[in-house]
Structure formats: structure tokens, C-alpha cells
Scaffold this motif. Structure first.
Motif, PDB file in Angstrom:
ATOM      1  N   PRO A 358       0.829  -1.208   0.000  1.00 11.54           N
ATOM      2  CA  PRO A 358       0.000   0.000   0.000  1.00 11.54           C
ATOM      3  C   PRO A 358       0.863   1.257   0.000  1.00 11.54           C
ATOM      4  O   PRO A 358       1.920   1.308   0.645  1.00 11.54           O
ATOM      5  CB  PRO A 358      -0.804  -0.127   1.299  1.00 11.54           C
ATOM      6  CG  PRO A 358      -0.810  -1.590   1.603  1.00 11.54           C
ATOM      7  CD  PRO A 358       0.510  -2.098   1.130  1.00 11.54           C
ATOM      8  N   GLU A 359       0.419   2.261  -0.689  1.00 13.25           N
ATOM      9  CA  GLU A 359       1.183   3.500  -0.818  1.00 13.25           C
ATOM     10  C   GLU A 359       1.403   4.141   0.551  1.00 13.25           C
ATOM     11  O   GLU A 359       0.474   4.285   1.351  1.00 13.25           O
ATOM     12  CB  GLU A 359       0.447   4.467  -1.735  1.00 13.25           C
ATOM     13  CG  GLU A 359       1.265   5.679  -2.139  1.00 13.25           C
ATOM     14  CD  GLU A 359       0.578   6.514  -3.198  1.00 13.25           C
ATOM     15  OE1 GLU A 359       1.099   7.610  -3.495  1.00 13.25           O
ATOM     16  OE2 GLU A 359      -0.466   6.077  -3.719  1.00 13.25           O
ATOM     17  N   GLY A 360       2.661   4.509   0.834  1.00 11.53           N
ATOM     18  CA  GLY A 360       3.001   5.185   2.078  1.00 11.53           C
ATOM     19  C   GLY A 360       3.133   4.276   3.277  1.00 11.53           C
ATOM     20  O   GLY A 360       3.363   4.749   4.394  1.00 11.53           O
ATOM     21  N   MET A 361       3.011   2.975   3.092  1.00 12.88           N
ATOM     22  CA  MET A 361       3.091   2.029   4.216  1.00 12.88           C
ATOM     23  C   MET A 361       4.434   1.307   4.178  1.00 12.88           C
ATOM     24  O   MET A 361       4.665   0.444   3.332  1.00 12.88           O
ATOM     25  CB  MET A 361       1.933   1.022   4.165  1.00 12.88           C
ATOM     26  CG  MET A 361       1.859   0.116   5.385  1.00 12.88           C
ATOM     27  SD  MET A 361       0.378  -0.953   5.393  1.00 12.88           S
ATOM     28  CE  MET A 361      -0.887   0.238   5.807  1.00 12.88           C
ATOM     29  N   GLU A 362       5.332   1.650   5.096  1.00 15.93           N
ATOM     30  CA  GLU A 362       6.659   1.054   5.117  1.00 15.93           C
ATOM     31  C   GLU A 362       6.645  -0.373   5.665  1.00 15.93           C
ATOM     32  O   GLU A 362       7.467  -1.207   5.275  1.00 15.93           O
ATOM     33  CB  GLU A 362       7.614   1.911   5.947  1.00 15.93           C
ATOM     34  CG  GLU A 362       7.906   3.278   5.334  1.00 15.93           C
ATOM     35  CD  GLU A 362       8.941   4.045   6.137  1.00 15.93           C
ATOM     36  OE1 GLU A 362       9.525   3.457   7.072  1.00 15.93           O
ATOM     37  OE2 GLU A 362       9.166   5.232   5.829  1.00 15.93           O
ATOM     38  N   ASP A 363       5.750  -0.644   6.599  1.00 12.60           N
ATOM     39  CA  ASP A 363       5.691  -1.958   7.237  1.00 12.60           C
ATOM     40  C   ASP A 363       4.289  -2.529   7.068  1.00 12.60           C
ATOM     41  O   ASP A 363       3.482  -2.520   7.999  1.00 12.60           O
ATOM     42  CB  ASP A 363       6.047  -1.827   8.726  1.00 12.60           C
ATOM     43  CG  ASP A 363       6.236  -3.182   9.395  1.00 12.60           C
ATOM     44  OD1 ASP A 363       6.421  -4.182   8.675  1.00 12.60           O
ATOM     45  OD2 ASP A 363       6.181  -3.241  10.639  1.00 12.60           O
ATOM     46  N   PRO A 364       3.971  -3.046   5.883  1.00 12.83           N
ATOM     47  CA  PRO A 364       2.599  -3.477   5.604  1.00 12.83           C
ATOM     48  C   PRO A 364       2.221  -4.745   6.372  1.00 12.83           C
ATOM     49  O   PRO A 364       3.072  -5.532   6.773  1.00 12.83           O
ATOM     50  CB  PRO A 364       2.626  -3.749   4.098  1.00 12.83           C
ATOM     51  CG  PRO A 364       4.047  -4.109   3.815  1.00 12.83           C
ATOM     52  CD  PRO A 364       4.866  -3.269   4.738  1.00 12.83           C
ATOM     53  N   TYR A 365       0.922  -4.909   6.575  1.00 11.06           N
ATOM     54  CA  TYR A 365       0.433  -6.130   7.206  1.00 11.06           C
ATOM     55  C   TYR A 365       0.587  -7.293   6.226  1.00 11.06           C
ATOM     56  O   TYR A 365       0.262  -7.168   5.041  1.00 11.06           O
ATOM     57  CB  TYR A 365      -1.030  -5.974   7.604  1.00 11.06           C
ATOM     58  CG  TYR A 365      -1.252  -4.893   8.634  1.00 11.06           C
ATOM     59  CD1 TYR A 365      -0.874  -5.074   9.957  1.00 11.06           C
ATOM     60  CD2 TYR A 365      -1.831  -3.675   8.277  1.00 11.06           C
ATOM     61  CE1 TYR A 365      -1.060  -4.077  10.908  1.00 11.06           C
ATOM     62  CE2 TYR A 365      -2.025  -2.668   9.212  1.00 11.06           C
ATOM     63  CZ  TYR A 365      -1.632  -2.871  10.525  1.00 11.06           C
ATOM     64  OH  TYR A 365      -1.818  -1.880  11.453  1.00 11.06           O
ATOM     65  N   PRO A 366       1.078  -8.424   6.691  1.00  6.37           N
ATOM     66  CA  PRO A 366       1.335  -9.548   5.784  1.00  6.37           C
ATOM     67  C   PRO A 366       0.058 -10.293   5.408  1.00  6.37           C
ATOM     68  O   PRO A 366      -1.001 -10.095   6.007  1.00  6.37           O
ATOM     69  CB  PRO A 366       2.256 -10.440   6.618  1.00  6.37           C
ATOM     70  CG  PRO A 366       1.820 -10.186   8.034  1.00  6.37           C
ATOM     71  CD  PRO A 366       1.464  -8.726   8.081  1.00  6.37           C
ATOM     72  N   ASN A 367       0.178 -11.154   4.415  1.00  9.32           N
ATOM     73  CA  ASN A 367      -0.920 -12.052   4.064  1.00  9.32           C
ATOM     74  C   ASN A 367      -1.346 -12.841   5.301  1.00  9.32           C
ATOM     75  O   ASN A 367      -0.526 -13.229   6.123  1.00  9.32           O
ATOM     76  CB  ASN A 367      -0.476 -13.018   2.960  1.00  9.32           C
ATOM     77  CG  ASN A 367      -0.012 -12.280   1.714  1.00  9.32           C
ATOM     78  OD1 ASN A 367       0.954 -11.535   1.750  1.00  9.32           O
ATOM     79  ND2 ASN A 367      -0.694 -12.496   0.612  1.00  9.32           N
ATOM     80  N   HIS A 368      -2.646 -13.044   5.440  1.00  5.96           N
ATOM     81  CA  HIS A 368      -3.271 -13.784   6.546  1.00  5.96           C
ATOM     82  C   HIS A 368      -3.392 -12.947   7.823  1.00  5.96           C
ATOM     83  O   HIS A 368      -3.724 -13.495   8.867  1.00  5.96           O
ATOM     84  CB  HIS A 368      -2.554 -15.113   6.839  1.00  5.96           C
ATOM     85  CG  HIS A 368      -2.704 -16.135   5.764  1.00  5.96           C
ATOM     86  ND1 HIS A 368      -2.868 -17.470   6.016  1.00  5.96           N
ATOM     87  CD2 HIS A 368      -2.729 -16.016   4.411  1.00  5.96           C
ATOM     88  CE1 HIS A 368      -2.961 -18.136   4.875  1.00  5.96           C
ATOM     89  NE2 HIS A 368      -2.879 -17.259   3.882  1.00  5.96           N
ATOM     90  N   HIS A 369      -3.159 -11.658   7.730  1.00 12.76           N
ATOM     91  CA  HIS A 369      -3.320 -10.779   8.897  1.00 12.76           C
ATOM     92  C   HIS A 369      -4.717 -10.157   8.855  1.00 12.76           C
ATOM     93  O   HIS A 369      -5.215  -9.811   7.773  1.00 12.76           O
ATOM     94  CB  HIS A 369      -2.246  -9.687   8.882  1.00 12.76           C
ATOM     95  CG  HIS A 369      -2.124  -8.920  10.154  1.00 12.76           C
ATOM     96  ND1 HIS A 369      -3.033  -7.942  10.525  1.00 12.76           N
ATOM     97  CD2 HIS A 369      -1.214  -8.987  11.162  1.00 12.76           C
ATOM     98  CE1 HIS A 369      -2.690  -7.442  11.685  1.00 12.76           C
ATOM     99  NE2 HIS A 369      -1.591  -8.055  12.106  1.00 12.76           N
TER     100      HIS A 369
END
Length: 396
Positions: A358-369
């Protein structure tokens, strides 16, 4: 304007349709082997189109859509899965899941949406390419035995020359294509261990055969499967993911149940891991005077990306670096598993990873979160990626 440009223009015109389709599917997720409404949605999408649709393929709601081009030629398969996960959504989006406890937390809504509109565009251009394309809308990727194995066993893909699929990952920047030749994703085995002892009063443990202590010993000993029984050069993971031992403060339970998973990047480690676990459970039975029942399921095999087809894909996509693709990377193999592996056991091809950060998200939530989010630009990137590949490979 060449055929690739025509396809890309159509896909660009359909981008908003892709996003709207994805959001509808995201709002209406269904669990593996229960995807009745999703399957009907897919079938209805192709209802008035010049294609052959076969429903209920395999052990569930699998759908194969056959698009015949102009004249004979090669047969290429493209796969997208459409099941969701038993997760309560926590993502703050206006199209949040309407089904309590069910969520598209792995991106299968994205896979289905881009595939539907890529298929639509390929149908509209079917008089300009030779051969046959089979779109495989697959049910039940998330739950063993999965849908892929049964679709392969149906025989409906026996005529495929090659097969390709993608998975979106927020861990990669949007615009990144990640290719891994050879063993790319882990094989998987799941297990349930039931330890039956003899319960009693917590103040008199000497009168019991304590299943809880035996289970605790198993948790510790199971770690030696990797640290002391496997080649340190191999990638093997053993994880205990559940330990069920309900009870009160002063009650020693009769029975405990443990569950877990084993992952390996080499099929040669599949059986040795199981044999090691059997030895550990036999030792626990002797040491703690309990009875152990080990239910061990050999699940999805290692996902093996055929090196030739993986290199062909890279050669094709390199032409688009700097346009819709920012870069092509070669990450290490993943310890996650995929039932796309069953297709690749029988058919040459490769499984491609598409960045969706996602734009602007350095630490995105992983798959299955439960807060899983994606960049919806990844839909058009996915459609163009497989569209470019299939047009090229139809030529052979």
C-alpha cells in the motif's frame, strides 16, 4: 498498434471494473469448499461470452473457462484462486467483509478480479491470437487437500503446454515482479498429536500419568528435528501452533491435543521429518507412560518453478521494465506453501509474485493478517503481467 498494445489498452479501460469486482468479492468472502456464491458470480460473469465454461471441476466449485483463439495452436493455462480465510477482518476499509469471521486476507479476491477482466479482454481479442487459453478459477487453496490436486486429476488440463499463476504480496513494492526458479515455496505437512494419560487431583500428581507434562516435553523435543536431525544446509521448519489442555487450578487433565506444521524446501526431507516425529512420540510414550496418537498429513508438495519457463517469463517481462513494471527481483524461496505446486508437478510453468505494498506504508500487514491491505494498482499490474506472458507463449 500490435496485439500487446491492444490488450493493454483494454485492460487499462477495465481497471476500475477490476477494482469494483475486487471490492465486491472482498465484501462477500467464502471459506474453502463453501464458495457457492463466489462460483456463481464467476459463472454469471462469463454467461454471455463466447467461451466454454465447465463448473464443479474437481472436489468443489472449480471452474475452467476455455477460450479458443483463431485457429489451432498451443494451449496455455492461467490460474486464480477464490477462497477466503476464517479471520475476522480488522482492516479499516469501506468494503469490509460482510461475513462475520471470514475475510479475504490473502488476496484471492484480487486474483479472481484481475483474472475475470483479463479473460474478458482476451475474449474480445480472440480473433487475433492462435491456440487456446484455459482460465482456471480454483476453489479451496487454503485448506487441504485443496482444489488444485483434484482439478489436475480431472484430466481437463492434460492438453496444457504450460501453466502460469500469480500471487500478490504487500511485502514487495507495488511494481515489483519477484521470480524464484526451482524450489520456490515450501512443501507442507500438518499434524495433530493426541496424548492420552490419566488425570487426577493437582495435589496428588504421583497418582496420575500427566499428559500435560508429556506434551510440554514434546514441544521441546520436536525442535531437535531441525536442529539435530536435518542437514543444516536444508531449510526445514517445525512449528507447534496449538496446545489444547483446558482445565482448572487443581485438576490434572486426562488428555492434551497439540497441532502444528512442518515445512521443507526439498521433498527429500518430507518423510525423514515424519519418521523423526514418530520416534519422539514413541519415546514420550515410554518415558511418561502415556498413549500417543499422531495424525500426520502429507500436504502440498514443494512448489517447483520450472527454470526454463521462469527464464522465459523474465525475458518476456524485461521488455516492460520501466513501464508498468518497476523492477524484476529474485528473492530467496518462501517457507509458505501453495497448492499451485500440483499443477507444476505435471505441467511446465512458473508461479509469479506481484508486489502490492500500500502506498506510504513502510511496514505493511502480511498475508493472513486481519488488517491485510493491498495497493489496488496491483490488479492492473497482475492482469498485464499474465496477459503479456500468455500472448507471447501462445506463439511458442
Amino acid at each position: 498498434m500490435d496485439l500487446k498494445d491492444k490488450l493493454f489498452r483494454k485492460l487499462e479501460d477495465k481497471k476500475q471494473d477490476m477494482i469494483e469486482t475486487r471490492r465486491f468479492l472482498h465484501e462477500n468472502p467464502e471459506l474453502s469448499f463453501e464458495e457457492h456464491n463466489t462460483a456463481k458470480f464467476i459463472e454469471d460473469f462469463y454467461h454471455d461470452k463466447d467461451v466454454k465454461v465447465t463448473s464443479n471441476v474437481g472436489n468443489g466449485y472449480g471452474i475452467i473457462v476455455e477460450i479458443s483463439g483463431k485457429g489451432p495452436g498451443r494451449v496455455i493455462g492461467l490460474r486464480a484462486d477464490f477462497d477466503a480465510l476464517p479471520i475476522e477482518e480488522e482492516a479499516d476499509v469501506p468494503f469490509k467483509s460482510k461475513n462475520e469471521g471470514v475475510m479475504h486476507a490473502c488476496g484471492h479476491d484480487v486474483h479472481t478480479a484481475y483474472m475475470l477482466h483479463l479473460g474478458e479482454a482476451l475474449i474480445e481479442l480472440k480473433e487475433e491470437w492462435p491456440g487456446t487459453i484455459k482460465l482456471i478459477h480454483q476453489h479451496a487453496e487454503e485448506v487441504p487437500p485443496g482444489g488444485a490436486k483434484s482439478i489436475v486429476e480431472s484430466g481437463m488440463l492434460d492438453d496444457l503446454d504450460e501453466i502460469y499463476g500469480i500471487h500478490i504480496f504487500p511485502a514487495f513494492d507495488t511494481g515489483t515482479i519477484a521470480l524464484v526458479p526451482g524450489n520456490a515455496m515450501a512443501g507442507r505437512s500438518n499434524f495433530t498429536l493426541t496424548i492420552q494419560g490419566s488425570g487426577g487431583h493437582g495435589a496428588m500428581p504421583h497418582t496420575t500419568r500427566d499428559a500435560l507434562v508429556a506434551g510440554s516435553y514434546f514441544v521441546t523435543e520436536a525442535q531437535t528435528i531441525v536442529s539435530r536431525r536435518m542437514d543444516p544446509n536444508d531449510s526445514v521448519v517445525v512449528s507447534i501452533t496449538a496446545f489444547d489442555a483446558p482445565g482448572g487450578f487443581n485438576v490434572i487433565q486426562d488428555k492434551v491435543v497439540l497441532r502444528g506444521t512442518v515445512r521443507y524446501l526439498d521433498e527429500d526431507n518430507k518423510e525423514p521429518a515424519y519418521e523423526a516425529m514418530k520416534k519422539i512420540t514413541r519415546g514420550i510414550e515410554t518415558s511418561f507412560d502415556v498413549e500417543c496418537t499422531l495424525d500426520y498429513l502429507y500436504d502440498y508438495p514443494v512448489t517447483y518453478n520450472h527454470p526454463r519457463e521462469t527464464q522465459l517469463v523474465e525475458d518476456i517481462l524485461k521488455k516492460s521494465v520501466g513501464s508498468y513494471i518497476d523492477e524484476i527481483t529474485h528473492p530467496k524461496p518462501f517457507s509458505g506453501s501453495e497448492d499451485f505446486s500440483y499443477y507444476l508437478e505435471k505441467i511446465p510453468g512458473t508461479f509469479i509474485n506481484i508486489g502490492a505494498r500500500p502506498e506510504g506504508m513502510e511496514d505493511p500487514y502480511p498475508n493472513h493478517h486481519p488488517k491485510f491491505l493491498i495497493n489496488e494498482d496491483s490488479l492492473l499490474i497482475s492482469a498485464k503481467t499474465l496477459g503479456e506472458i500468455v500472448l507471447d507463449r501462445l506463439k511458442g
